[in-house]
Design an enzyme around this catalytic site. Structure first.
Site, PDB file in Angstrom:
ATOM      1  NE  ARG A   1     -56.177 -52.696 -38.827  1.00 40.30           N
ATOM      2  CZ  ARG A   1     -57.115 -52.249 -37.996  1.00 40.30           C
ATOM      3  NH1 ARG A   1     -58.384 -52.267 -38.344  1.00 40.30           N
ATOM      4  NH2 ARG A   1     -56.788 -51.743 -36.815  1.00 40.30           N
ATOM      5  CG  ASP A   2     -58.444 -48.696 -37.979  1.00 44.35           C
ATOM      6  OD1 ASP A   2     -59.525 -48.922 -38.532  1.00 44.35           O
ATOM      7  OD2 ASP A   2     -58.352 -48.408 -36.769  1.00 44.35           O
TER       8      ASP A   2
ATOM      9  CG  HIS B   1     -57.057 -48.245 -31.932  1.00 42.29           C
ATOM     10  ND1 HIS B   1     -56.245 -48.780 -32.912  1.00 42.29           N
ATOM     11  CD2 HIS B   1     -58.211 -47.928 -32.558  1.00 42.29           C
ATOM     12  CE1 HIS B   1     -56.888 -48.785 -34.070  1.00 42.29           C
ATOM     13  NE2 HIS B   1     -58.091 -48.272 -33.886  1.00 42.29           N
TER      14      HIS B   1
ATOM     15  CG  HIS C   1     -61.223 -44.469 -34.415  1.00 39.17           C
ATOM     16  ND1 HIS C   1     -61.306 -44.663 -35.774  1.00 39.17           N
ATOM     17  CD2 HIS C   1     -60.681 -45.610 -33.920  1.00 39.17           C
ATOM     18  CE1 HIS C   1     -60.854 -45.872 -36.084  1.00 39.17           C
ATOM     19  NE2 HIS C   1     -60.469 -46.477 -34.980  1.00 39.17           N
TER      20      HIS C   1
ATOM     21  CB  CYS D   1     -64.572 -49.633 -37.950  1.00 42.55           C
ATOM     22  SG  CYS D   1     -64.909 -51.401 -37.886  1.00 42.55           S
TER      23      CYS D   1
ATOM     24  CG  ASN E   1     -57.500 -44.939 -36.841  1.00 40.68           C
ATOM     25  OD1 ASN E   1     -58.058 -45.251 -37.889  1.00 40.68           O
ATOM     26  ND2 ASN E   1     -57.310 -45.775 -35.847  1.00 40.68           N
TER      27      ASN E   1
END
Ligand code: HMG
Ligand code: MG
Length: 308
Positions: free
Chosen positions: A24-25, A216, A218, A249, A258
């Site tokens: 996803r990310d 989370h 990055h 993003c 990430n």
């Protein structure tokens, strides 16, 4: 394959849950659309490598994130296994699409700052709650588990520094809608360990225990592992990471990949912290995915191990 020597640090937890966000990310920022069969194969390999949670995709507006416009098709390909995987859902329309596929876990994603709320959600900071409230209520009524992300917890590309109190106020409000976990995002990777410590302390003081918090990170400024260690020391046991360090993003220009799952697993393995993840399988998945994307993985651990 080389492994780190295991030396325990008694001040750190014995077990950590890695929440994998690569599909996803990681993929949401890729400009060339990855075939849906490749995404399904990527996810199956991640599960086979022992990752306990794999966030599969997003039910967002397809013109906002064209790469993930195939969310429904991907879940069809994944079958029963896919229904147990969390997906991003911003609003009731996204929830309807997820419900149609039998999804059981969703994640909403709010912003700690006004500018990013506008850019990422087309809503003001306040309006985002009006969008999430009925989404979470209906999801909970349908028996779903809800995770809530907060973005820009450590800095914002347009607004600069973000006050800790502001992050806690937004995070608490999102969590109180009915989430089981709050993931604190360093969307542009600018945070440093003291900041992590202060933010976690402020959340704890506001009544949110570590068992409800995930980090989370990055790795834009190379701080992700230092920040992870600070959060581990504070007692957090859930960490988001993206296999191969894929990601960014699409609505935050300075966001790069990430924290790479391999870099995280190497450190946790060395600390004797259990994750259930097989590093060798993960590295071979990243090498395979890098071939699909046509460029090498930015992960230091993948780079160091892949040639051996
Ligand atoms: P909007 O344009 O304001 O939507 O977008 P709207 O509510 O005004 O609706 C307009 C039209 O879009 C309607 O159709 C809706 O049905 C349709 P019409 O009636 O005109 O025919 N629509 C949808 N269609 C499909 N799926 C949907 C959907 N919603 C509305 N879900 C919206 C608002 C929130 C939808 C949009 O801004 C959006 O999709 N944003 C998502 C952006 C995104 O995915 N960003 C990346 C994820 S966040 C992230 O990466 C950070 C994170 O990793 C943590 C960190 O690092 O900090 C999580
Ligand atoms: Mg992110």
């Amino acid at each position: 394959m080389r492994r780190p020597q295991v030396v325990r640090d008694a001040g750190l937890p014995e077990r950590v849950t890695i929440y994998e966000v690569g599909p996803r990310d990681g993929l949401q920022n890729e400009s060339t659309v990855v075939p849906v069969e490749t995404k399904a194969a990527f996810i199956r390999r991640l599960v086979d490598a022992g990752l306990p949670v794999v966030e599969a995709t997003s039910f967002v507006h397809p013109t906002w994130v064209p790469q993930l416009a195939d969310a429904a098709e991907l879940l069809d390909l994944l079958g029963e296994e896919g229904r147990a995987m969390p997906v991003l859902v911003p609003n009731e329309r996204g929830l309807d699409r997820a419900l149609e596929k039998g999804v059981q876990h969703i994640a909403i994603f709010g912003s700690a700052t006004e500018t990013f709320a506008q850019r990422n959600l087309n809503r003001s900071l306040d309006e985002q709650f009006a969008m999430f409230e009925p989404t979470v209520r209906r999801a909970r009524e349908a028996g779903m588990d809800v995770r809530a992300y907060v973005s820009m917890c450590f800095g914002d590309p347009w607004e600069g520094d973000v006050p800790v109190d502001q992050v806690v106020a937004v995070g608490k409000r999102l969590f109180d809608l009915g989430a089981s976990q709050l993931s604190l995002g360093d969307t542009i990777g600018v945070g440093t360990p003291g900041h992590v410590h202060a933010l976690l302390g402020a959340f704890n003081d506001a009544g949110l225990a570590n068992e409800h918090l995930a980090m989370h990170f990055h790795d834009t400024y190379g701080q992700a592992l230092s920040n992870t260690q600070a959060a581990l020391r504070a007692g957090v046991t859930t960490f988001d990471a993206s296999t191969g360090g894929l990601g960014g993003c699409p609505y935050a220009e300075s966001a790069t990949g990430n924290l790479a799952t391999e870099d995280l697993v190497w450190m946790l393995d060395g600390l004797g912290i259990e994750t259930g993840v097989d590093l060798e399988k993960l590295v071979s998945t990243s090498v395979w995915m890098a071939e699909q994307l046509g460029r090498p993985s930015p992960s230091r651990v993948v780079t160091a191990l892949a040639g051996r």
